[in-house]
Design a protein around this motif. Structure first.
Motif, PDB file in Angstrom:
ATOM      1  N   ALA A 125     -19.423  54.485 118.248  1.00  0.00           N
ATOM      2  CA  ALA A 125     -20.060  54.025 117.250  1.00  0.00           C
ATOM      3  C   ALA A 125     -20.457  52.894 116.869  1.00  0.00           C
ATOM      4  CB  ALA A 125     -19.684  54.608 116.181  1.00  0.00           C
ATOM      5  N   THR A 126     -21.235  51.846 116.533  1.00  0.00           N
ATOM      6  CA  THR A 126     -21.921  50.920 115.880  1.00  0.00           C
ATOM      7  C   THR A 126     -22.378  51.055 114.427  1.00  0.00           C
ATOM      8  OG1 THR A 126     -22.775  50.270 118.334  1.00  0.00           O
ATOM      9  CG2 THR A 126     -23.494  48.816 116.677  1.00  0.00           C
ATOM     10  N   VAL A 127     -21.499  49.663 113.835  1.00  0.00           N
ATOM     11  CA  VAL A 127     -21.716  49.593 112.631  1.00  0.00           C
ATOM     12  C   VAL A 127     -22.231  48.255 111.812  1.00  0.00           C
ATOM     13  CG1 VAL A 127     -20.714  50.308 109.624  1.00  0.00           C
ATOM     14  CG2 VAL A 127     -20.608  51.536 112.116  1.00  0.00           C
ATOM     15  N   LEU A 128     -22.961  48.275 110.893  1.00  0.00           N
ATOM     16  CA  LEU A 128     -23.076  46.901 110.516  1.00  0.00           C
ATOM     17  C   LEU A 128     -23.382  47.586 108.786  1.00  0.00           C
ATOM     18  CD1 LEU A 128     -25.977  44.977 111.967  1.00  0.00           C
ATOM     19  CD2 LEU A 128     -22.867  44.453 111.598  1.00  0.00           C
ATOM     20  N   GLU A 129     -22.438  46.802 107.916  1.00  0.00           N
ATOM     21  CA  GLU A 129     -22.155  47.144 106.885  1.00  0.00           C
ATOM     22  C   GLU A 129     -22.201  46.093 105.547  1.00  0.00           C
ATOM     23  OE1 GLU A 129     -19.320  49.974 105.777  1.00  0.00           O
ATOM     24  OE2 GLU A 129     -17.878  49.115 107.676  1.00  0.00           O
ATOM     25  N   PHE A 130     -22.980  46.309 104.332  1.00  0.00           N
ATOM     26  CA  PHE A 130     -22.477  45.195 103.373  1.00  0.00           C
ATOM     27  C   PHE A 130     -22.810  45.410 102.003  1.00  0.00           C
ATOM     28  CE2 PHE A 130     -26.772  45.438 104.831  1.00  0.00           C
ATOM     29  CZ  PHE A 130     -27.778  45.469 104.198  1.00  0.00           C
ATOM     30  N   ASP A 131     -22.002  44.653 101.308  1.00  0.00           N
ATOM     31  CA  ASP A 131     -22.936  45.307  99.624  1.00  0.00           C
ATOM     32  C   ASP A 131     -23.654  44.156  99.547  1.00  0.00           C
ATOM     33  OD1 ASP A 131     -20.511  47.303  99.914  1.00  0.00           O
ATOM     34  OD2 ASP A 131     -19.009  45.756  98.132  1.00  0.00           O
ATOM     35  N   PHE A 132     -25.080  44.887  98.219  1.00  0.00           N
ATOM     36  CA  PHE A 132     -26.000  43.658  98.133  1.00  0.00           C
ATOM     37  C   PHE A 132     -26.139  44.556  97.116  1.00  0.00           C
ATOM     38  CE2 PHE A 132     -27.382  47.500  99.418  1.00  0.00           C
ATOM     39  CZ  PHE A 132     -28.920  48.342  98.055  1.00  0.00           C
ATOM     40  N   ILE A 133     -26.123  43.560  96.043  1.00  0.00           N
ATOM     41  CA  ILE A 133     -27.616  43.698  94.395  1.00  0.00           C
ATOM     42  C   ILE A 133     -28.734  43.141  94.548  1.00  0.00           C
ATOM     43  CG2 ILE A 133     -27.141  42.713  92.486  1.00  0.00           C
ATOM     44  CD1 ILE A 133     -24.197  42.001  92.366  1.00  0.00           C
ATOM     45  N   ALA A 134     -30.044  44.259  94.069  1.00  0.00           N
ATOM     46  CA  ALA A 134     -31.121  44.054  94.026  1.00  0.00           C
ATOM     47  C   ALA A 134     -31.767  43.798  92.413  1.00  0.00           C
ATOM     48  CB  ALA A 134     -31.376  45.427  94.192  1.00  0.00           C
ATOM     49  N   LEU A 135     -32.541  42.678  92.233  1.00  0.00           N
ATOM     50  CA  LEU A 135     -33.077  42.360  90.865  1.00  0.00           C
ATOM     51  C   LEU A 135     -34.143  43.473  90.522  1.00  0.00           C
ATOM     52  CD1 LEU A 135     -32.510  38.567  91.184  1.00  0.00           C
ATOM     53  CD2 LEU A 135     -31.127  40.314  90.287  1.00  0.00           C
ATOM     54  N   THR A 136     -34.245  44.433  91.644  1.00  0.00           N
ATOM     55  CA  THR A 136     -35.526  45.026  91.269  1.00  0.00           C
ATOM     56  C   THR A 136     -34.955  46.481  91.218  1.00  0.00           C
ATOM     57  OG1 THR A 136     -36.752  44.592  93.052  1.00  0.00           O
ATOM     58  CG2 THR A 136     -37.341  43.475  90.924  1.00  0.00           C
ATOM     59  N   ASN A 137     -35.920  47.344  91.180  1.00  0.00           N
ATOM     60  CA  ASN A 137     -36.011  49.080  91.240  1.00  0.00           C
ATOM     61  C   ASN A 137     -35.546  49.645  92.796  1.00  0.00           C
ATOM     62  OD1 ASN A 137     -38.696  48.635  91.280  1.00  0.00           O
ATOM     63  ND2 ASN A 137     -38.908  50.513  89.793  1.00  0.00           N
ATOM     64  N   SER A 138     -35.987  48.138  93.700  1.00  0.00           N
ATOM     65  CA  SER A 138     -36.605  49.822  94.549  1.00  0.00           C
ATOM     66  C   SER A 138     -36.148  48.328  96.572  1.00  0.00           C
ATOM     67  CB  SER A 138     -38.045  50.105  94.946  1.00  0.00           C
ATOM     68  OG  SER A 138     -38.121  50.088  96.804  1.00  0.00           O
TER      69      SER A 138
END
Length: 784
Positions: A125-138
């Protein structure tokens, strides 16, 4: 070879290599996970990222993720690649002979991917992962799945797996997979996206069973030795998207892994800069999407963003396909009134973050409907009757076949809410006089209109009808006979009524009200002699009135009216007659109008009589000519012992019987086994027209032996009654052919003596020759 020629060939090869190389992507496998996410994938001030990490191939300097750039032949100019092999092996062209993967020890699968795809054996398996916060709804991004499993029949059997897994950061909830086919939960893979696979044979001659196409519209095609990537096939550009809650932290895990075989590699290419936030209004509301907005409705586009934190601009495209700002539209929502393409720009105050939402809106045309009424008859005059509401189904929708009736309702509120429909609209009894009910009609998109139907009870009256009577004219006088209602009843019913009414008939008044069990036009009564049916007069869907009509069938079956045969003797006449007392008599060929006639000519005659109701009955007579026979001769077969026969020859048109003695008669003129003798033949007419002439017949035969012993009995050999025949000569011979005796009509017979000597007991032969040429030969015995 000259140096100049070598230089020219070297130049050509360099150009060719440069052209081939320019078609392939290039991969940088040294980029860090943070670079890939924050500098390649995401290019938006509306998204904050943190906690970026990656994992993959444990082999040094052979990282399985990286960035790529591409030429014009690949859909993405740049982006991120995640592979189940070293990422540099993604560089094209595709070479089938090198498409088989290798196992890397210590490179394991991913449990989150296993759970998301319902498998338990992913590897490498190859993985890229991260946390994010969006300022809109999609949020959304674009990707392509490519795999070396797009060869032979592999897509029918197995596929590597990949997923884009998202959930709220720190949550224990299950991941949601964004790498799915549009509007489904089906994960994208080689087994869920491929064309039809034909059955083929492998290198060992073993049949590899194919399969039908699956979601073929998402398959971009097979690659070749000129492809920019080193994979056998790939999907079209897909989009992964999901709704999010603004300012909430999410965790996104992008993972691709080999299946348990580790045989053939796969990769996911993600477009650079495509990870963006959007204001999601959902799919376009269009006719093509089968979800346009109904005419007359207002559709609100809501950003679901704070009016205090954002400023808003709303736009609509003009006829030149340019967005024009809508004056005065600055709220977080906008009520769309007309069809068009709409856009909103939401700017987070104090930042450069501008989120965009776009949608196409189409409104359906107005549904044309018509209020109408139903006029129904009331069989018991109480003001309440049964209505068939469906009779105005086409009227209320203006005969538009594209509009569908969706029920009838007692209240407008029920029709609008589509609740409590009238369960049996074909048999609805009104609750009040002049009651109004409501029809709901819809177009193909579920948009509705609610026309009204007023239920009225008819007050018009058809006058009482006289009975319709006719005679039972078939062979069985059972009081059942057919009526042609259109020609025998309808003209009477319509007399004095307004033009344009249509009359139909029913067995009962209730059937007439509900228009069920309509009688056929040719109707045979089911109750003998008298039956009441009901005529319904209608003008279109409106009932004028219902009236009873008595159908009467008169029977007439006088006795002794069977067909009769009578015989007419030639030269006489007979009387043909039926009983007296009938109303009328009519003989065929205008021969009379009484109960009897005299006829002297053979042929067919008939008389038709009528009773008091005018019902006819016909009796047929067949008159057959007859006369006495004339016997003209006879065919006699004699000199044949028990085979002697007589056939009487005759003329005449009668029906005769025959006799040889005037006592015993037979139908056949041929008589067999006749004894020799004289017969007086006669024929008589069976029909009573008298006997024929008497004809005398002689049947001859010779004695088979004689005994000339002087006892006075059978002493002479003689043929009895031969003297009544034409001239003849009889010659008698012994067994040696010696002539012993010759006789004619004057002879008395042979006494058995020749030249004065008694001839011995023996067999003797004779020849009888008539002057007419008839020749009879035979033999007899002389017994002493």
């Amino acid at each position: 070879m000259s140096p100049s020629r070598i230089l020219f060939l070297t130049f050509i090869l360099c150009c060719f290599y440069t052209k081939i190389s320019a078609q392939a992507i290039s991969v940088n496998s040294n980029a860090t996970p943070a670079d890939l996410i924050q500098n390649v994938l995401i290019n938006s001030s509306c998204i904050d990222t943190e906690s970026v990490s990656g994992s993959g191939n444990p082999t040094p300097n052979q990282q399985s993720y990286g960035s790529f750039t591409a030429g014009a032949n690949f859909p993405f100019s740049s982006g991120i690649v995640l592979s189940t092999s070293p990422s540099t092996k993604a560089v094209g062209p595709y070479i089938q002979e090198q498409s088989k993967g290798t196992e890397v020890p210590g490179w394991n699968g991913d449990t989150d991917l296993n759970q998301a795809l319902g498998i338990n054996n992913s590897t490498q398996a190859t993985v890229l992962e991260f946390d994010f916060i969006a300022l809109t709804n999609s949020v959304s991004f674009n990707y392509i799945f490519a795999s070396n499993e797009y060869q032979l029949n592999f897509p029918c059997i197995y596929s590597d797996g990949f997923a884009f897994l998202i959930k709220e950061a720190g949550s224990s909830e299950n991941y949601k997979n964004l790498a799915v086919l549009p509007n489904t939960t089906t994960a994208v893979s080689a087994t869920t996206v491929h064309p039809k696979i034909e059955t083929v044979k492998d290198e060992y001659g073993v049949s590899l069973i194919g399969c039908e196409a699956v979601n073929e519209n998402y398959f971009n095609g097979y690659n070749s030795d000129s492809s920019p990537i080193n994979y056998a096939g790939q999907t079209v550009v897909m989009n992964a998207s999901t709704d999010v809650i603004p300012n909430k932290k999410y965790h996104l895990k992008m993972v691709v892994a080999d299946d348990a075989t580790r045989q053939y590699n796969s990769a996911v290419f993600i477009e650079a800069g495509s990870f963006v936030t959007k204001i999601n209004f959902g799919e376009d509301r269009t006719v093509a999407n089968n979800n346009p907005i109904c005419f007359g409705e207002s559709y609100v586009l809501d950003t679901n963003l704070s009016s205090t934190a954002y400023t808003f601009k709303w736009f609509k495209k003009d006829a030149s396909n340019n967005y024009i700002e809508i004056t005065g539209a600055t709220s977080s929502s906008y009520a769309v009134q007309t069809s068009g393409m709409y856009k909103v720009e939401a700017n987070l105050s104090g930042t450069t973050c501008i989120s965009i939402g776009e949608i196409t809106i189409e409104f359906t045309p107005q549904i044309q409907s018509t209020n109408t009424s139903l006029l129904q008859c009331d069989d018991d005059a109480d003001g309440f009757t049964i209505f068939d509401l469906t009779k105005v189904a086409n009227i209320v929708k203006n005969n538009n076949s594209q509009i569908v009736n969706q029920g009838y309702y007692e209240t407008l509120a029920d029709a609008q809410a589509k609740t409590n429909p009238i369960l049996n609209p074909q048999r609805y009894t009104n609750k009040t006089p002049n009651q109004i009910v409501f029809a709901r009609i819809e177009n193909t998109f579920g948009c509705s209109a609610i026309p009204q139907i007023t239920l009225n009870v008819s007050s018009t009256v058809i006058p009482d009808q006289n009975p319709i009577a006719k005679c039972d004219e078939d062979e069985i006088q059972d009081g059942l006979y057919q009526f042609d209602l259109a020609t025998e009843v309808t003209p009477q019913v319509l007399t004095g009524l307004p033009p344009g009414l249509v009359i139909n008939y029913f067995l009962t008044a209730l059937d007439a009200v509900t228009e069920t069990n309509q009688l056929p036009n040719i109707f045979k009564n089911t109750t003998p002699n008298s039956q009441t049916i009901y005529a319904r007069a209608a003008n279109g869907s409106d009932c004028y009135d219902i009236t009873p009509i008595e159908l009467i069938v008169h029977t007439f079956n006088p006795p002794n009216f069977e067909d009769e045969t009578q015989y007419l003797c030639k030269g006489s006449e007979i009387t043909l007659s039926v009983a007296t007392g009938f109303n009328s008599y009519a003989w065929s060929n205008n021969l009379g109008t009484t109960n009897s006639i005299q006829v002297n000519t053979p042929g067919d005659y008939s008389v038709t009589v009528t009773d008091a109701n005018g019902c006819p009955k016909t009796k047929n007579f067949k008159v057959i000519l007859s006369e006495p026979a004339t016997i003209t001769g006879a065919d006699v077969k004699d000199f044949s012992g028990i085979d002697n026969s007589v056939k009487i020859l005759y003329t005449g048109v009668g029906n005769y019987e025959f006799s040889l003695d005037g006592i015993v008669f037979q139908d056949d003129p041929t008589f067999t086994q006749i004894s020799p003798g004289v017969y007086n033949a006669i024929a008589r007419d069976k029909n009573g027209c008298g006997p024929s002439n008497v004809f005398q017949i002689y049947v001859l035969d010779y004695p088979r032996f004689f005994t000339p012993n002087g006892d006075g009995f059978n002493d002479l050999w003689v043929i009895k009654n031969i003297d009544q025949m034409p001239d003849y000569t009889i010659s008698i011979f012994d067994r040696y052919g010696k002539l012993l005796k010759q006789m004619n009509q004057n002879g008395s017979g042979w006494n058995g003596i020749f030249n004065g000597r008694e001839m011995p007991s023996d067999d003797y032969w004779f020849t009888l020759l008539f002057v007419n040429g008839k020749n009879v030969k035979g033999h007899f015995s002389l017994k002493r």
